[in-house]
Design a protein around this motif. Structure first.
Motif, PDB file in Angstrom:
ATOM      1  N   HIS A   1      -0.845   3.465  -7.724  1.00  0.00           N
ATOM      2  CA  HIS A   1      -0.754   2.182  -8.428  1.00  0.00           C
ATOM      3  C   HIS A   1      -2.037   1.362  -8.319  1.00  0.00           C
TER       4      HIS A   1
ATOM      5  N   LYS B   1      -1.330   5.178  -2.215  1.00  0.00           N
ATOM      6  CA  LYS B   1      -0.729   6.510  -2.086  1.00  0.00           C
ATOM      7  C   LYS B   1       0.034   6.912  -3.337  1.00  0.00           C
ATOM      8  N   ASP B   2       0.705   5.958  -3.982  1.00  0.00           N
ATOM      9  CA  ASP B   2       1.515   6.243  -5.168  1.00  0.00           C
ATOM     10  C   ASP B   2       0.717   6.155  -6.472  1.00  0.00           C
TER      11      ASP B   2
ATOM     12  N   ALA C   1       0.697   1.726   0.391  1.00  0.00           N
ATOM     13  CA  ALA C   1       1.722   2.445  -0.374  1.00  0.00           C
ATOM     14  C   ALA C   1       1.327   2.529  -1.850  1.00  0.00           C
ATOM     15  N   TRP C   2       0.775   1.440  -2.401  1.00  0.00           N
ATOM     16  CA  TRP C   2       0.332   1.440  -3.798  1.00  0.00           C
ATOM     17  C   TRP C   2      -0.767   2.477  -4.004  1.00  0.00           C
TER      18      TRP C   2
END
Length: 303
Positions: free
Chosen positions: A41, A38-39, A35-36
């Motif tokens: 981060h 993908k975002d 998720a990091w």
């Protein structure tokens, strides 16, 4: 947001970025790393990458930890091994891989989520996110935990912990052969000065005492029973690493070349305490999980 960095060393080269990050960061799952990425981060050498990227020696990984999200506590129907339960306390044999309470990296699937489904009455002393939780064990450590069902029980158990009167014994399989029967490690523990994601033995750390007893010797390994006098974060893992006998399979403090047993070979086997209401001494024993037992069987046959 807090930015962190890590430079890939030779032993880490070839690992998938999401697996490496989950190994480096306690209580961080591969799905959270994905998720990091993908975002935006998490970057490697200043560039965005895919979750299946295989790191190379010298790569610079940089990541920002997003601001904590509001965590909604949800009761989840997750199987629990209840060792003992009455109106005041629950003793649970926590499986390897289960986080104790929700956090931004683990908002669900935790022991607390399972407990909320199992029983509606849990103490509130430790706040909304940690109902009933008196003490913790690491995600990849299995074994016995006591949970308070009301504030009276919580206060009593917490006072016993502070007085060091609770009996907590762990089984640990460590690298190297320890050729004396018993020992005590007395070394202060705090944040590692070189790596803030780890704990370590540091001069200004908090007092930490671990007693150990050798149970069985193998070729190149030792099975020990560790008894906690204090309960610092990662205490047994840090102390065994400090005396150069790191725990087998420990992704954070262990050797790079070790057995893959889905986390460290550490199991909270014995738990004893005075019942908060009756004053009766209660003691429970839970044998280690199959992957731990299978490793011991293999070492016995090999030796």
């Amino acid at each position: 947001m807090n930015e962190n960095q890590h430079q890939v060393i030779n032993e880490e080269a070839g690992s998938r970025i999401d697996k490496l990050m989950a190994d480096l960061q306690e209580n961080l799952s591969r799905s959270q790393v994905q998720a990091w990425i993908k975002d935006g981060h998490l970057t490697v050498n200043g560039k965005g990458i895919k979750s299946n990227y295989k790191v190379q020696e010298g790569d610079y990984i940089a990541w920002e930890v997003p601001e904590p999200e509001e965590i909604e506590l949800v009761a989840e129907d997750i199987p629990l091994e209840i060792v003992y339960e009455d109106e005041d306390v629950v003793v649970v044999n926590k499986p390897k891989g289960m986080v104790v309470h929700p956090s931004p990296g683990h908002p669900s699937g935790t022991l607390v989520n399972a407990l909320l489904h199992h029983c509606t009455d849990l103490s509130g002393i430790n706040g909304e996110v940690r109902p009933g939780i008196v003490h913790r064990i690491d995600k990849d450590t299995s074994g016995l935990l006591m949970v308070a069902k009301n504030d009276m029980a919580h206060q009593s158990l917490a006072e016993q912990l502070q007085a060091k009167s609770i009996d907590r014994k762990y089984l640990a399989l460590v690298h190297g052969e320890i050729h004396h029967e018993v020992g005590t490690i007395e070394a202060p523990i705090g944040r590692d000065l070189k790596d803030r994601q780890k704990m370590g033995v540091v001069d200004n750390g908090r007092d930490a005492v671990t007693h150990f007893r050798v149970l069985e010797l193998f070729d190149g390994f030792t099975l020990v029973e560790c008894q906690l006098e204090t309960g610092r974060t990662h205490q047994i893992r840090v102390h065994m690493h400090y005396i150069k006998h790191p725990i087998v399979g420990d992704p954070k403090y262990g050797q790079r070349k070790t057995y893959d047993i889905e986390g460290q070979a550490l199991h909270a086997r014995t738990l004893g305490f005075l019942h908060p209401r009756t004053g009766e001494w209660l003691e429970f024993v839970a044998e280690p999980p199959k992957v731990f037992e299978d490793t011991l069987t293999y070492l016995r046959q090999r030796s």
